[in-house]
Design an enzyme around this catalytic site. Structure first.
Site, PDB file in Angstrom:
ATOM      1  N   ASP A  29       0.851  -1.199   0.000  1.00 39.73           N
ATOM      2  CA  ASP A  29       0.000   0.000   0.000  1.00 39.73           C
ATOM      3  C   ASP A  29       0.888   1.250   0.000  1.00 39.73           C
ATOM      4  O   ASP A  29       1.879   1.329   0.724  1.00 39.73           O
ATOM      5  CB  ASP A  29      -0.900  -0.017   1.243  1.00 39.73           C
ATOM      6  N   ILE A  30       0.500   2.244  -0.806  1.00 42.89           N
ATOM      7  CA  ILE A  30       1.311   3.464  -0.960  1.00 42.89           C
ATOM      8  C   ILE A  30       1.262   4.334   0.301  1.00 42.89           C
ATOM      9  O   ILE A  30       2.160   5.137   0.550  1.00 42.89           O
ATOM     10  CB  ILE A  30       0.840   4.260  -2.202  1.00 42.89           C
ATOM     11  N   ASN A  85     -13.098  -3.161   2.464  1.00 40.95           N
ATOM     12  CA  ASN A  85     -14.142  -2.141   2.542  1.00 40.95           C
ATOM     13  C   ASN A  85     -15.046  -2.169   1.302  1.00 40.95           C
ATOM     14  O   ASN A  85     -14.554  -2.290   0.181  1.00 40.95           O
ATOM     15  CB  ASN A  85     -13.507  -0.751   2.652  1.00 40.95           C
ATOM     16  N   GLN A  92     -14.428   2.628   1.419  1.00 43.70           N
ATOM     17  CA  GLN A  92     -13.841   2.210   0.145  1.00 43.70           C
ATOM     18  C   GLN A  92     -13.523   3.451  -0.687  1.00 43.70           C
ATOM     19  O   GLN A  92     -14.390   4.315  -0.898  1.00 43.70           O
ATOM     20  CB  GLN A  92     -14.786   1.275  -0.629  1.00 43.70           C
ATOM     21  N   VAL A  93     -12.268   3.530  -1.123  1.00 45.68           N
ATOM     22  CA  VAL A  93     -11.805   4.673  -1.926  1.00 45.68           C
ATOM     23  C   VAL A  93     -11.496   4.216  -3.350  1.00 45.68           C
ATOM     24  O   VAL A  93     -11.744   4.930  -4.319  1.00 45.68           O
ATOM     25  CB  VAL A  93     -10.551   5.303  -1.269  1.00 45.68           C
ATOM     26  N   HIS A  98     -10.387  -5.263  -3.070  1.00 48.58           N
ATOM     27  CA  HIS A  98      -9.067  -5.567  -2.508  1.00 48.58           C
ATOM     28  C   HIS A  98      -9.200  -5.888  -1.030  1.00 48.58           C
ATOM     29  O   HIS A  98     -10.060  -5.354  -0.335  1.00 48.58           O
ATOM     30  CB  HIS A  98      -8.103  -4.391  -2.695  1.00 48.58           C
ATOM     31  N   PHE A  99      -8.321  -6.764  -0.595  1.00 44.82           N
ATOM     32  CA  PHE A  99      -8.158  -7.031   0.837  1.00 44.82           C
ATOM     33  C   PHE A  99      -6.915  -6.296   1.313  1.00 44.82           C
ATOM     34  O   PHE A  99      -5.907  -6.248   0.603  1.00 44.82           O
ATOM     35  CB  PHE A  99      -7.979  -8.526   1.100  1.00 44.82           C
ATOM     36  N   HIS A 100      -7.009  -5.753   2.530  1.00 45.35           N
ATOM     37  CA  HIS A 100      -5.849  -5.172   3.191  1.00 45.35           C
ATOM     38  C   HIS A 100      -5.261  -6.236   4.121  1.00 45.35           C
ATOM     39  O   HIS A 100      -6.012  -6.880   4.869  1.00 45.35           O
ATOM     40  CB  HIS A 100      -6.253  -3.994   4.075  1.00 45.35           C
TER      41      HIS A 100
HETATM   42  P1  5GP Z   1      -9.808   1.384   0.458  1.00 49.09           P
HETATM   43  O1  5GP Z   1      -9.992   2.601   1.335  1.00 49.09           O
HETATM   44  O2  5GP Z   1     -10.449   1.560  -0.899  1.00 49.09           O
HETATM   45  O3  5GP Z   1     -10.188   0.108   1.133  1.00 49.09           O
HETATM   46  O4  5GP Z   1      -8.253   1.261   0.263  1.00 49.09           O
HETATM   47  C1  5GP Z   1      -7.556   1.812  -0.824  1.00 49.09           C
HETATM   48  C2  5GP Z   1      -6.077   1.703  -0.496  1.00 49.09           C
HETATM   49  O5  5GP Z   1      -5.350   1.882  -1.696  1.00 49.09           O
HETATM   50  C3  5GP Z   1      -5.576   2.782   0.489  1.00 49.09           C
HETATM   51  O6  5GP Z   1      -4.999   2.151   1.626  1.00 49.09           O
HETATM   52  C4  5GP Z   1      -4.543   3.571  -0.325  1.00 49.09           C
HETATM   53  O7  5GP Z   1      -3.425   3.969   0.425  1.00 49.09           O
HETATM   54  C5  5GP Z   1      -4.169   2.591  -1.422  1.00 49.09           C
HETATM   55  N1  5GP Z   1      -3.759   3.207  -2.677  1.00 49.09           N
HETATM   56  C6  5GP Z   1      -4.416   4.198  -3.348  1.00 49.09           C
HETATM   57  N2  5GP Z   1      -3.776   4.504  -4.484  1.00 49.09           N
HETATM   58  C7  5GP Z   1      -2.681   3.701  -4.538  1.00 49.09           C
HETATM   59  C8  5GP Z   1      -1.619   3.567  -5.480  1.00 49.09           C
HETATM   60  O8  5GP Z   1      -1.551   4.234  -6.522  1.00 49.09           O
HETATM   61  N3  5GP Z   1      -0.669   2.630  -5.208  1.00 49.09           N
HETATM   62  C9  5GP Z   1      -0.715   1.864  -4.079  1.00 49.09           C
HETATM   63  N4  5GP Z   1       0.274   1.005  -3.892  1.00 49.09           N
HETATM   64  N5  5GP Z   1      -1.707   1.966  -3.169  1.00 49.09           N
HETATM   65  C10 5GP Z   1      -2.678   2.880  -3.389  1.00 49.09           C
END
Ligand code: 5GP
Ligand code: ZN
Length: 129
Positions: A29-30, A85, A92-93, A98-100
């Site tokens: 994760d970035i 999420n 969810q963004v 995806h799973f974390h």
């Molecule tokens: P969500 O909130 O949708 O469950 O998690 C999205 C995740 O994707 C966040 O933890 C965010 O840091 C990660 N993320 C967003 N853009 C990028 C990217 O361009 N590269 C990587 N490696 N992670 C990303």
């Protein structure tokens, strides 16, 4: 398809890869909650838990399981949280399922990678697979 994770899969955006197979891809994760925070995605674009076919979800969760121990070992974590999420209200963004996998520590640790550290950690996890 303008999805960020599809761009990562197509190598249009770089990522620190941890693991790849026919159906799934995992990368750091970035913006990690802790170092080693990894995302596991399906190679085919599905939006969320409602959208993904059962069989693809099985592949995804099996990859999560496969990576959990190497990630714990490589980061010296005290525990591992798994989260996923669905929809904006749930945080969810990125709308590509995806799973974390998030290493957790009893004591506070930095979540900022130093120069070269993310690549080194990705390599370490890979050697433990
Ligand atoms: P969500 O909130 O949708 O469950 O998690 C999205 C995740 O994707 C966040 O933890 C965010 O840091 C990660 N993320 C967003 N853009 C990028 C990217 O361009 N590269 C990587 N490696 N992670 C990303
Ligand atoms: Zn996508």
């Amino acid at each position: 398809m303008t999805c960020i994770f599809c761009k990562i899969l197509n190598k249009e955006i770089p990522s620190f890869k941890i693991y790849e197979d026919e159906n799934t891809y995992a990368f750091l994760d970035i913006n990690p909650i802790n170092k080693g925070h990894t995302l596991v995605i399906s190679k085919k674009h599905y939006k969320d838990i409602y959208d993904i076919p059962e069989n693809t979800l099985k592949h995804l969760i099996l990859t999560v399981k496969k990576l959990s121990i190497p990630i714990k070992q490589a980061t010296n974590a005290d525990g591992i949280s798994i989260s996923q999420n669905n929809e904006e209200a749930a945080g969810q963004v990125i709308f590509h399922i995806h799973f974390h996998i998030i290493p957790k520590f009893k004591n506070k640790t930095s979540n900022k990678y130093k120069e070269g550290e993310a690549q080194k950690l990705a390599n370490k996890i890979k050697t433990l697979l």
